[in-house]
Design an enzyme around this catalytic site. Structure first.
Site, mmCIF file in Angstrom:
data_model
loop_
_atom_site.group_PDB
_atom_site.id
_atom_site.type_symbol
_atom_site.label_atom_id
_atom_site.label_comp_id
_atom_site.label_asym_id
_atom_site.label_seq_id
_atom_site.Cartn_x
_atom_site.Cartn_y
_atom_site.Cartn_z
ATOM 1 N N GLU A 66 -11.845 2.984 -5.981
ATOM 2 C CA GLU A 66 -11.892 3.264 -6.738
ATOM 3 C C GLU A 66 -13.090 3.335 -8.279
ATOM 4 O OE1 GLU A 66 -11.311 1.807 -4.496
ATOM 5 O OE2 GLU A 66 -9.766 0.491 -4.718
ATOM 6 N N HIS A 135 -6.374 -11.670 -3.725
ATOM 7 C CA HIS A 135 -5.759 -10.603 -3.913
ATOM 8 C C HIS A 135 -4.242 -11.675 -5.237
ATOM 9 C CE1 HIS A 135 -6.889 -7.302 -1.342
ATOM 10 N NE2 HIS A 135 -6.044 -7.182 -1.351
#
Ligand SMILES: Cc1ncc(C[n+]2csc(CCOP(=O)(O)OP(=O)(O)O)c2C)c(N)n1
Ligand SMILES: Cc1ncc(C[n+]2csc(CCOP(=O)(O)OP(=O)(O)O)c2C)c(N)n1
Ligand SMILES: [Mg+2]
Ligand SMILES: [Mg+2]
Lengths: 327, 334, 327, 334
Positions: A66, A135
């Site tokens: 990322e 998450h």
């Protein structure tokens, strides 16, 4: 929402997909980047078919890097491309905040406008799916606090498309936040999209102004229908720019303001709206501004505990009613 | 597919015939004059903020930039004055930016660590170690997808190699065969730390070959001609579509990490050894030996550089500070 | 502040150093980690002498690998060490948010208390030194929003030491935020430190309650002295836990609440305090809650523009006076 | 200082005499039974959230864990059930955690991606790719500074190798000579992606040697005995203070990235080839060939494993959900 015959009915996730397809089709410099967004079509199938249609040169699969690929997307945005770069879960800001916060948000300013960074950071949030504490976070407050970033959060099907298309056309970095629980929601696409930065009155009402965004729009609209109070629901659509005018107009009419979000309440984005509302409408509010958000607790795995912590439409209705009763 | 060439810094590399030695000398002299002036100005309180000079490392900047086209991209670090100057940034606008004046490259908003000029491919210095490396990968991606034939160069120090962004970015450039050059200025120290204590594999070139399968070379950074030759070869590879290259330029910073750092962590002997290999002197000796110019001619060039910088300083001093309302401008574009 | 003879006078930075020395001395499991914190003594000399005194095994120099060494510090905290780990500038959260936000903050919860993470994330913020947009951010709102993190911000010399010692003794992750502009400030060390989580009334006053922290404490105290309004200054000391009781007690007396911070105002931590204050004191406030923070603009390099954007004591005094005039 | 040993997955490695083959078989059978049950339970909606099974990879978990002491540390990933079970986590508490029950390892708060049991060194699974690797470096640092002689093992997939945290963490362990084992389960895919397309250097062991100077070996992950041997050697090196080791265990996941993924990105041929090298079968054949047990005895062990898991499922089904007020507990310790 209107039901004029020409409106297309689709799902939230397909509207996002259609938005990306639109952008890729009309802007040859647009690219989509992210982990498995290409051939795989995205882990939630949101980018399905784009690689086939536009080629893997423009719908680019990245490694699990990322910091690298989000940074590369920012560099690409400085040099002629218009990337829509996916951060698979908003929680992953933990591994790629720098290119967003310290690079994209600041480079135009630091160079007095010489650099332009037209980029969309596409990400999604959402609790309620037992995805666990890492998450499930809604972190819009973090990015809204950083000068130089726009932050949009579609809560309807049409906004899923419209805000994406507008974000991609914007010359600035825009954080575009989907909500995973809305992916399968059906709705219509508007022919005449609202501009980025303008809130939408989702439900008209007289007693209480409820300001919200993202997934909670749906919950609040349901609450408005179910409640004995007459609730006006404002779908904020974007936190930056923040359309306080619409909020203030409504709350000055109703005399009651309730801010609702899925994110943790403490130091959440709702605090800004509540603080401004309370300040601007000091003499007009009949009761204090209230907020509903998640308590300051990581999101647990097990569904029953998640339900305990997640803000729900029912609480919105109950709180609105209590506000009416109060004054 | 890949190999490493280690040049012993104590012996000058053989330069290619076409090395523009006089141009390199001019650039090194200009950066030397600029950094020398900046160091004094900072000491005297005329320049605010943090300042990191590249004194002693000018050969790298000169050698790299001479191999680039104006439309090639470059991003650099906190120690980026030399790179930006060599790439062609306006000297007055550079100096004014360090002074925080409205005539500066960023109208005083960026400062020493954020000088940029995108019109000539300079995407900016950066105050986050390693952050410029992915940006340059993105610029290389643009070049490739837009079929522009441009090369993108990321400057960074050997300390930045331990940052995850280096790792992720080099790998991206490798798998996408991008026209990116990773230009590591290995000046042996990161802040107060001897960088050899922070990795088992001291050679950045070796780490890059081993970790990413990327073509990598080591070059004497104090020999601008050698740097130029290595960069030219790297640029050629990039333009031919053969993917990224890493160049590790061995060099040494004369001053502290920031101006004001007394460098207790270096030995006198080491510092002297490197000072003896002053890139300006190395280049001058070579030029004189090859008969391309006389010592007197070179002295004149160096004096002219000093004068150019004096002018820039005078202009920066005379320039205005930005008006207060500019503080609110340039956050968003319309 | 008392001036009892036994109080030691020192500087803010030396108080931090003394706090670390104390911890290292009394807790054999304590370690200090960070870039150049060891032999080099820290780039601001804050850790000077610690490596000599406690050895480089316990005062550990790291490579420029924030994600790695901050993550390692979290792992060490899970397994018997008590790290005080330095993030040199708070802006560098951009490269190491994950171990703080997704690991340290959540692991106790996710394991139902089986894992304990006693760690201090030491960092510093501060504009006003021409450090540029990437080295000037005050990001306390970001970490305060994450459940599971405590956040303390010393604004006085004694707190620089006391809060550090308390943070190191705490069984939870604590983000400890210094302000660089305070490093050379002189002050005394208290013999009887306030507990972590309790606000301090820095100046007594009757007209306006000013709530602040960090560097702005000094500015607000000066403003209180200079202002024609009688200002009560509350040094919050910690954002999590948030001592609203002290704030509410004061503001219910004065009827006026002004929240001041150096960070960007929009979506800043002040919004939370303002929202709570306005809600809880709805009937008691004479004028709306006001906030002073930086505008939503990256911090520019040049000192004159920095001064334009930075919240200043003078604005505090002026705003307080306007609030008194208002009602 | 470093070398790589590549074991061809198609030939079983010679196991050391002491390999506890029967124990390994028992562990592999237990994980197989657990994951098989979990897959079905998830399909039937009895287990919420995301589930990533390790079917086909059980040999790695068994081989590694058998080489560890109870007080050695372990951290793992989203695909961590097998590692945690092999390290000795209570089967009932594991299963209950996946069900989100109060009898679970984390009282239902963690779930499949966050199972942990620090009493036996299990620092937890992790849902952030690469995040467990620095945590294990920290555990190894604790062990070294507290002179505890413990080894710390980080499990991760080959996809995680492209995450900066891997790079930074391995380098830290290298320079500090920590007793850390980096256990890469190279199952060839990261989600839907063939991992060989995401790096030029396919061998994680080679990347590690080249990039960090860390001792690294490649081993057949479907041969639990070979994994055990490699891990035993790595553990010995660590306990002798010789610093970190990376083990790349070549293996293959049978099921999708998550349960429900139909794996269109894999060929039937490839899947079959790997299924043929089922770690349970490999181990069984070896045991029978060496005369350590009969096929019937092994069948009995496998049946017993199934029964143990059925018990665990029954217990998990019967267990209570946590009470609502537990939602607010365990945020902070006092
Ligand atoms: C992410 C990050 N960590 C730490 C710093 C502080 N810092 C600035 S420069 C520097 C040293 C960089 O060393 P190197 O990369 O070798 O470059 P050099 O200064 O030698 O040119 C450090 C640690 C930073 N700016 N960004
Ligand atoms: C930082 C981060 N990025 C992306 C993801 C999404 N994700 C979860 S598992 C996975 C693939 C991991 O592949 P690998 O490391 O090979 O492990 P495997 O699943 O094969 O065991 C990805 C991309 C994540 N959880 N964290
Ligand atoms: Mg260096
Ligand atoms: Mg894998």
């Amino acid at each position: 929402m209107s039901s004029a015959p020409e409106l297309t009915t689709t799902r939230y996730m397909h509207a996002i997909n259609a938005g990306m397809a639109d952008v890729l089709e009309h802007d040859p410099t647009a690219v989509v980047m992210g982990i498995d967004v290409g051939v795989g079509g995205g882990i939630f199938t949101v980018t399905k078919g784009l690689a086939e249609r536009f080629g893997t040169d423009r719908v680019i699969d990245t490694p699990i890097s990322e910091m690298g690929y989000v940074g590369a997307a920012v560099g690409a945005a400085m040099t002629g491309l218009r990337p829509i770069v996916e951060i698979m879960f908003m929680d992953f800001l933990g591994v790629c905040l720098d290119p967003i916060m310290n690079q994209a948000a600041k480079l135009r300013y630091m160079t007095a406008g010489a650099l332009e960074i037209p980029i969309v950071f596409r990400t999604q949030t959402g609790s309620g799916k037992s995805a666990g504490a890492q998450h499930s976070q809604s972190l819009e407050a973090m990015v809204a606090h950083i000068p130089g970033l726009k932050v949009v959060l579609p809560g309807t099907v049409t906004d899923a498309k419209d805000l994406l298309v507008q974000a991609a056309a914007d010359p600035n970095p825009v954080v575009y936040v989907e909500n995973r629980r809305l992916y399968s929601m059906k709705g219509t696409l508007d022919d005449d999209p609202l501009p980025l930065g303008q809130a939408r009155v989702a439900v008209r009402g007289d007693d209480v102004t409820v300001v919200t965004w993202g997934q909670m729009v749906r919950e609040c609209v349901a609450a408005a229908e179910a409640s004995s109070a007459s609730i006006e629901v404002i779908d904020l659509r974007s936190l930056v720019p923040l359309d306080m005018a619409t909020v203030l107009e409504s709350a000055s009419r109703t005399g009651r303001l309730l801010v609702v979000h899925e994110a943790v309440q403490d130091f959440g984005a709702g605090a800004e709206i509540a603080a401004r509302g309370a300040e601007e409408l000091f003499d007009l509010l009949r009761v204090p501004v209230r907020r509903i958000g998640a308590p300051s607790v990581p999101m647990p795995f097990t569904p029953t505990l998640e339900q305990v912590l997640m803000p729900q439409g029912e609480a919105v209705a109950r709180t609105a009613e209590a506000m009416v009763a109060e004054g | 597919m890949t190999h490493t060439t280690t040049t012993d810094p104590s012996e000058a590399a053989a330069a290619p015939a076409a090395a523009p030695l006089l141009d390199l000398h001019g650039t090194v002299a200009l950066i030397r004059a600029f950094e020398t002036a900046v160091s004094a100005l900072y000491r005297d309180g005329e320049i605010p903020g943090f300042v990191h000079t590249s004194l002693g490392q000018e050969g790298v900047a000169a050698g790299v930039a001479a191999a680039l086209r104006p439309d090639d991209y470059l991003a650099t670090t906190h120690r980026g004055h030399g790179h930006v100057l060599a790439k062609g940034a306006d000297v007055d606008a550079m100096m004014a930016e360090l002074f925080g004046k409205v005539t500066g490259l960023g109208r005083g908003k960026g400062g020493s660590m954020h000088v940029a000029d995108p019109r000539i491919g300079i995407l900016g210095a950066n105050a986050i170690v390693g952050a410029g490396i992915p940006l340059i990968v993105g610029a290389a991606l643009s070049s490739k997808l837009l079929k522009q034939d441009r090369v993108a160069v990321a400057f960074f120090g050997e300390g930045a190699v331990n940052q995850g962004s280096f790792h992720e970015a080099v790998n991206l450039a490798a798998i996408w065969d991008l026209p990116a050059i990773f230009l590591c200025e290995n000046n042996l120290y990161a802040e107060f730390t001897d960088s050899s204590t922070m990795t088992r594999v001291g050679s950045v070139a070796e780490r890059t070959i081993g970790g990413y399968g990327v073509h990598a070379v080591t070059v004497d950074g104090n020999d601008a001609a050698a740097v130029h030759a290595a960069t030219t070869e790297a640029v050629d590879r990039c333009r031919r579509g053969e993917g990224p290259v890493l160049i590790e330029a061995m060099t040494y910073r004369w001053h502290g990490h920031y101006e004001g750092d007394g460098q207790p962590y270096k030995t006198e002997e080491e510092a002297t050894r490197w000072r003896d290999r002053d890139p300006l002197v190395v280049l001058g000796a070579r030029i004189v030996a090859e008969g391309l110019a006389t010592r007197e001619e070179l002295d004149a060039v160096e004096r002219a550089a000093d004068e150019r910088i004096e002018q820039a300083v005078a202009a920066a001093r005379a320039a205005d500070l930005p008006a207060g309302e500019e503080a609110y401008e340039h956050v968003f574009g319309a």
